[in-house]
Design a protein around this motif. Structure first.
Motif, short mmCIF file in Angstrom:
data_model
loop_
_atom_site.label_atom_id
_atom_site.label_comp_id
_atom_site.label_asym_id
_atom_site.label_seq_id
_atom_site.Cartn_x
_atom_site.Cartn_y
_atom_site.Cartn_z
N GLY A 78 9.70 34.50 -14.86
CA GLY A 78 9.49 35.46 -13.78
C GLY A 78 8.88 34.89 -12.51
N CYS A 79 8.70 33.59 -12.44
CA CYS A 79 8.03 32.96 -11.29
C CYS A 79 9.05 32.18 -10.47
CB CYS A 79 6.90 32.05 -11.78
SG CYS A 79 6.11 31.10 -10.46
N GLN A 80 9.69 32.83 -9.52
CA GLN A 80 10.69 32.12 -8.71
C GLN A 80 10.10 30.94 -7.94
OE1 GLN A 80 14.04 32.39 -8.95
NE2 GLN A 80 14.04 30.55 -7.68
N PRO A 81 8.86 31.04 -7.42
CA PRO A 81 8.31 29.85 -6.76
C PRO A 81 8.21 28.64 -7.69
CG PRO A 81 7.05 31.78 -6.13
CD PRO A 81 7.99 32.21 -7.22
N CYS A 82 8.00 28.87 -8.98
CA CYS A 82 7.96 27.76 -9.94
C CYS A 82 9.33 27.08 -10.01
CB CYS A 82 7.56 28.26 -11.32
SG CYS A 82 5.88 28.96 -11.40
N TRP A 83 10.39 27.87 -10.02
CA TRP A 83 11.74 27.31 -10.08
C TRP A 83 12.09 26.64 -8.76
CZ3 TRP A 83 13.15 26.89 -14.84
CH2 TRP A 83 12.61 27.77 -15.78
N ASP A 84 11.60 27.18 -7.64
CA ASP A 84 11.78 26.52 -6.35
C ASP A 84 11.08 25.16 -6.35
OD1 ASP A 84 13.16 28.80 -5.53
OD2 ASP A 84 11.46 29.60 -4.39
N GLN A 85 9.90 25.11 -7.01
CA GLN A 85 9.17 23.84 -7.12
C GLN A 85 10.00 22.82 -7.87
OE1 GLN A 85 5.21 23.33 -6.41
NE2 GLN A 85 6.61 21.68 -5.86
N ILE A 86 10.62 23.23 -8.97
CA ILE A 86 11.46 22.32 -9.74
C ILE A 86 12.66 21.87 -8.91
CG2 ILE A 86 12.93 22.07 -11.80
CD1 ILE A 86 11.00 24.14 -13.16
N ARG A 87 13.26 22.81 -8.19
CA ARG A 87 14.40 22.46 -7.32
C ARG A 87 14.01 21.37 -6.33
NH1 ARG A 87 14.77 26.82 -3.54
NH2 ARG A 87 13.18 25.55 -2.55
N ASP A 88 12.84 21.52 -5.71
CA ASP A 88 12.42 20.55 -4.71
C ASP A 88 12.00 19.22 -5.35
OD1 ASP A 88 13.09 22.43 -2.85
OD2 ASP A 88 11.03 22.91 -2.28
N LEU A 89 11.45 19.27 -6.55
CA LEU A 89 11.15 18.03 -7.27
C LEU A 89 12.44 17.32 -7.67
CD1 LEU A 89 8.19 19.32 -9.45
CD2 LEU A 89 8.04 17.51 -7.70
N ASP A 90 13.44 18.08 -8.12
CA ASP A 90 14.76 17.49 -8.41
C ASP A 90 15.30 16.76 -7.18
OD1 ASP A 90 15.11 18.25 -11.07
OD2 ASP A 90 16.50 19.89 -10.63
N ALA A 91 15.22 17.43 -6.03
CA ALA A 91 15.74 16.85 -4.78
C ALA A 91 14.95 15.64 -4.32
CB ALA A 91 15.75 17.92 -3.68
N ALA A 92 13.71 15.52 -4.79
CA ALA A 92 12.83 14.41 -4.37
C ALA A 92 12.79 13.29 -5.41
CB ALA A 92 11.42 14.95 -4.11
N GLU A 93 13.83 13.16 -6.20
CA GLU A 93 13.85 12.14 -7.25
C GLU A 93 13.56 10.74 -6.69
OE1 GLU A 93 16.76 10.37 -10.75
OE2 GLU A 93 17.49 11.98 -9.47
N THR A 94 14.16 10.39 -5.57
CA THR A 94 13.94 9.07 -4.96
C THR A 94 12.48 8.90 -4.55
OG1 THR A 94 16.22 9.01 -4.18
CG2 THR A 94 14.67 7.53 -3.10
N GLU A 95 11.89 9.94 -3.96
CA GLU A 95 10.50 9.87 -3.54
C GLU A 95 9.57 9.75 -4.75
OE1 GLU A 95 12.75 12.00 -2.44
OE2 GLU A 95 12.69 11.97 -0.24
N LEU A 96 9.88 10.48 -5.83
CA LEU A 96 9.09 10.37 -7.04
C LEU A 96 9.15 8.95 -7.60
CD1 LEU A 96 10.00 13.75 -8.78
CD2 LEU A 96 7.74 13.08 -7.95
N GLN A 97 10.35 8.40 -7.63
CA GLN A 97 10.51 7.03 -8.13
C GLN A 97 9.77 6.03 -7.26
OE1 GLN A 97 14.77 6.63 -8.45
NE2 GLN A 97 14.82 7.58 -10.47
N SER A 98 9.74 6.27 -5.94
CA SER A 98 9.07 5.32 -5.04
C SER A 98 7.56 5.28 -5.24
CB SER A 98 9.40 5.65 -3.57
OG SER A 98 8.72 6.81 -3.15
N VAL A 99 6.98 6.34 -5.84
CA VAL A 99 5.54 6.33 -6.15
C VAL A 99 5.30 6.04 -7.63
CG1 VAL A 99 4.93 7.80 -4.19
CG2 VAL A 99 5.36 8.84 -6.43
N GLY A 100 6.34 5.62 -8.34
CA GLY A 100 6.16 5.17 -9.71
C GLY A 100 6.38 6.21 -10.79
N VAL A 101 6.97 7.35 -10.45
CA VAL A 101 7.26 8.37 -11.46
C VAL A 101 8.67 8.11 -12.00
CG1 VAL A 101 7.58 10.83 -11.92
CG2 VAL A 101 5.73 10.08 -10.40
#
Length: 193
Positions: free
Chosen positions: A73-96
Motif C-alpha cells: 500500500g505504499c506507492q512511495p516505497c515502490w517509487d523508491q525501488i524504481r529510482d534505485l533500479d534506475a540508479a544501478e550504475t550509481e550504486l555500483q560506483s559506490v560499491g553496492v
C-alpha cells in the motif's frame, strides 16, 4: 570533529538497541537502529518473487544494500525501488553489488506489484516480519510495529553492517528519499567510520 562525534554516538547506540537520531545537514534526517554499523548482519532466508528462497549468506563476498519498506500500500516505497533500479550504475560506483528489497505481504502480491511497476530489483517477502523484527526495521513505520518503515542497511562483503539509515520514524514519517541523498549519506558515514 562534529561529524566524528556524531558517528561515535551512532556507533555506541547500536550496542544497546536504542535508535539514535543522526545529526546531519541533509534535508532528510534518519535514525540508526540495531543491529547497526560494525555488527554482524543476521542471516535470513526469505521467499523471493522470482521463486525459491534467498539467503543473505548467498551474497557473502559482495556488498548488499537491504531496503526494508512498508509494502503493497505504499506507492512511495515502490517509487523508491524504481529510482534505485534506475540508479544501478550509481550504486555500483559506490560499491553496492546487489539491492535486496524486503517487505511483508504475500509473495505473489509483491511479485504482481513488481511486475506491474516493471521493477527489476530482487524482492523478498518477510510475511510474518520474522527478519524485520530481528533487524528492528518495524520500529520506524507509520503503521506502528506491524510493518516496516523505510530502512536501508548496507552489508559488506564479510557480512558486517557498514551503514544503516532508518528514515521513517515519527514525527515526520519519511516515505521517499532521493537516491543521491541516500548515496551521499551512505558514503559520508562509510568514509568517516
Amino acid at each position: 570533529m562534529a561529524v566524528a562525534a556524531a558517528i561515535l554516538v551512532v556507533m555506541e547506540s547500536t550496542w544497546n538497541g536504542t535508535p539514535t537520531a543522526v545529526e546531519n545537514t541533509a534535508s532528510v534526517s534518519y535514525a540508526v537502529g540495531a543491529p547497526g554499523p560494525r555488527a554482524e548482519a543476521p542471516d535470513f532466508s526469505l521467499a523471493s518473487t522470482a521463486g525459491g528462497t534467498v539467503n543473505l549468506s548467498d551474497y557473502r563476498g559482495e556488498s548488499v544494500l537491504l531496503f526494508f519498506h512498508e509494502g503493497i500500500g505504499c506507492q512511495p516505497c515502490w517509487d523508491q525501488i524504481r529510482d534505485l533500479d534506475a540508479a544501478e550504475t550509481e550504486l555500483q560506483s559506490v560499491g553496492v553489488d546487489q539491492l535486496l528489497t524486503i517487505t511483508s505481504g504475500p509473495v505473489d502480491l509483491i511479485a504482481q506489484k513488481m511486475a506491474d511497476d516493471k521493477l527489476t530489483a530482487v524482492a523478498l517477502a518477510d510475511t510474518r516480519l520474522d527478519f524485520s523484527l530481528t533487524y528492528q526495521t518495524n520500529k520506524y513505520g507509520m503503521m506502528g510495529e506491524s510493518r516496516n518503515g523505510h530502512s536501508f542497511i548496507l552489508v559488506g562483503p564479510t557480512g558486517e553492517i557498514e551503514w544503516r539509515a532508518d528514515y521513517d520514524g515519527p514525527p515526520n514519517y519519511t516515505m521517499y528519499v532521493p537516491v543521491d541523498e541516500i548515496l551521499t549519506q551512505m558514503q559520508a558515514l562509510r568514509t568517516d567510520a
